[in-house]
Scaffold this motif. Structure first.
Motif, mmCIF file in Angstrom:
data_model
loop_
_atom_site.group_PDB
_atom_site.id
_atom_site.type_symbol
_atom_site.label_atom_id
_atom_site.label_comp_id
_atom_site.label_asym_id
_atom_site.label_seq_id
_atom_site.Cartn_x
_atom_site.Cartn_y
_atom_site.Cartn_z
ATOM 1 N N GLY A 160 -33.848 112.267 -97.253
ATOM 2 C CA GLY A 160 -35.033 112.954 -96.711
ATOM 3 C C GLY A 160 -35.501 112.331 -95.408
ATOM 4 O O GLY A 160 -36.159 112.985 -94.603
ATOM 5 N N CYS A 173 -42.818 108.677 -93.024
ATOM 6 C CA CYS A 173 -42.130 107.385 -92.901
ATOM 7 C C CYS A 173 -42.278 106.788 -91.507
ATOM 8 O O CYS A 173 -41.869 105.653 -91.275
ATOM 9 C CB CYS A 173 -40.649 107.533 -93.238
ATOM 10 N N GLN A 175 -40.864 108.092 -88.694
ATOM 11 C CA GLN A 175 -39.868 108.656 -87.782
ATOM 12 C C GLN A 175 -40.263 110.096 -87.449
ATOM 13 O O GLN A 175 -41.233 110.637 -87.978
ATOM 14 C CB GLN A 175 -38.484 108.651 -88.438
HETATM 15 ZN ZN LIG Z 1 -39.044 110.361 -92.771
#
Ligand SMILES: [Zn+2]
Length: 303
Positions: A160, A173, A175
Motif C-alpha cells: 500500500g 505514511c 510519501q
Molecule cells: Zn503511503
C-alpha cells in the motif's frame, strides 16, 4: 457440535472477532465484541471474546490461542508495536505473555494480515498465494510455497505504501501517491462520499447505472488494485492472488473489475498476457472471518 480444536482472535480497531475452529478447519462458533482501545482495553476485550467462545464452544482446545493484531508483530516474543489504531501509541505490548497469564493458557500472536493470509489459504485451498487486504488501507500477506514471508522487519507485503504516482496525494505514511491513496476503502470514501452505504458499494452501484463519473472512479480504483496484483505477480510470482478486506464484500463485481483492468494493462504485452493474471485473481466469499480463522490455525500449529 464437532470438537473444537482451536480458538482464534482478530483484534481490530473497532471490533474484535473470535472463532472456535474444528479439526477440519471449519468455523464452529463466531463472536464479535466492540474493541476497547489501549493496552488494558485490548486485554479486557480479548478476555471477553475468549469467555464468550468458551460459553459457545466449551473450554475448547488445551493448546494455544492465536491472536491476530495490526501493527509490527514480533512473533517469537509475542510483542506488538506501532498499532496506532489500537491506541498503542509508542507502547510495546507484551500481548502473548500478559494475555496468556490472564487466561491461564498459551497465547501466540501474529500480524492480522498474515493471519488472514493463512485463513485465506485454508478457505481457498491455495498454498502459494498473496492475500490482498483492501480495507481502510491496503496491505498484502505472502504465503510462498506454504510458508509465511514476514520479511526482515515484519514489513513484507506493505505494498500500500509503494508510490505509483509522483503527482498523487499525500499518504498517511508521509510519501506521495502511494497505491493506498487510490486502492483502499479510505481512498474511496474520499473520492466517492456516500451516506450510509459503504463507498465501494455506492460507487460500483452508480457505475452499473452508467454514471460517467462513477465509471471513471471505479476504473481508476480497479486499475490500482490490478496494479497491486501485477506487482505481486511480478515480484514473488505467486500462483493465486486472493482479494479480501472490507472492500472485497463487493464480491464478484470486484473480481470482474480487477480482471478487466488486468486484461487492459496486458493488452500491449504478450509477456503479461502469458502470465494470465486475470485468471489468478480470486475474491474471498463474504462474511468469512479469515483473520480470526488464520489466528486459530497459528495457535493450533504451534501449540
Ligand atoms: Zn503511503
Amino acid at each position: 457440535m464437532d470438537t473444537v480444536s482451536a480458538f482464534g482472535l482478530d483484534i481490530g480497531a473497532t471490533k474484535t472477532s473470535g472463532v472456535a475452529v474444528g479439526d477440519d478447519g471449519d468455523v464452529l462458533a463466531e463472536v464479535r465484541e466492540p474493541t476497547e482501545l489501549g493496552p488494558a482495553g485490548l486485554l479486557r476485550t480479548a478476555a471477553r471474546v475468549v469467555e464468550r467462545l468458551t460459553e459457545l464452544g466449551g473450554r475448547g482446545p488445551c493448546g494455544a490461542i492465536g491472536v491476530g493484531v495490526p501493527g509490527l508483530v514480533d512473533v517469537e516474543r509475542g510483542v506488538v508495536e506501532h498499532a496506532v489504531n489500537l491506541g498503542l501509541n509508542g507502547d510495546r505490548l507484551r500481548l502473548a505473555a500478559v494475555l496468556g497469564e490472564q487466561l491461564g493458557r498459551p497465547v501466540l500472536v501474529e500480524n492480522d494480515v498474515n493471519a488472514a493470509t493463512l485463513g485465506a489459504a485454508e478457505v481457498t485451498g491455495a498454498t502459494d498465494l498473496a492475500y490482498v487486504s483492501i480495507g481502510t488501507g491496503l496491505a498484502a500477506g505472502l504465503l510462498l510455497d506454504g510458508r509465511l514471508r514476514r520479511g526482515h522487519d515484519g514489513a513484507a507485503g506493505e505494498i500500500g505504501h509503494m508510490p505509483v504516482d509522483p503527482a498523487g496525494s499525500r499518504c498517511t505514511c508521509g510519501q506521495r501517491g502511494c497505491l493506498e491513496t487510490i486502492a483502499s476503502g479510505s481512498a474511496l470514501a474520499a473520492s466517492w462520499p456516500s451516506d450510509g452505504t459503504p463507498p465501494a458499494q455506492a460507487l460500483f452501484a452508480a457505475a452499473r447505472t452508467g454514471d460517467p463519473a462513477a465509471l471513471v472512479e471505479r476504473d481508476r480504483f480497479a486499475g490500482a488494485v490490478a496494479g497491486a496484483v501485477r506487482l505481486l505477480a511480478l515480484t514473488v510470482n505467486v500462483e493465486t492472488v486472493v482479494l479480501g478486506g472490507g472492500v472485497a464484500q463487493l464480491g464478484e463485481a470486484l473480481r470482474v473489475a480487477v480482471a478487466d483492468a488486468l486484461r487492459e494493462q496486458a493488452a500491449a504485452s504478450s509477456f503479461l498476457t502469458a502470465l494470465d493474471l486475470p485468471g489468478r485473481v480470486r475474491v474471498l466469499p463474504a462474511g468469512v472471518p479469515v483473520a480470526a480463522l488464520g489466528a486459530a490455525l497459528v495457535g493450533r500449529s504451534r501449540a
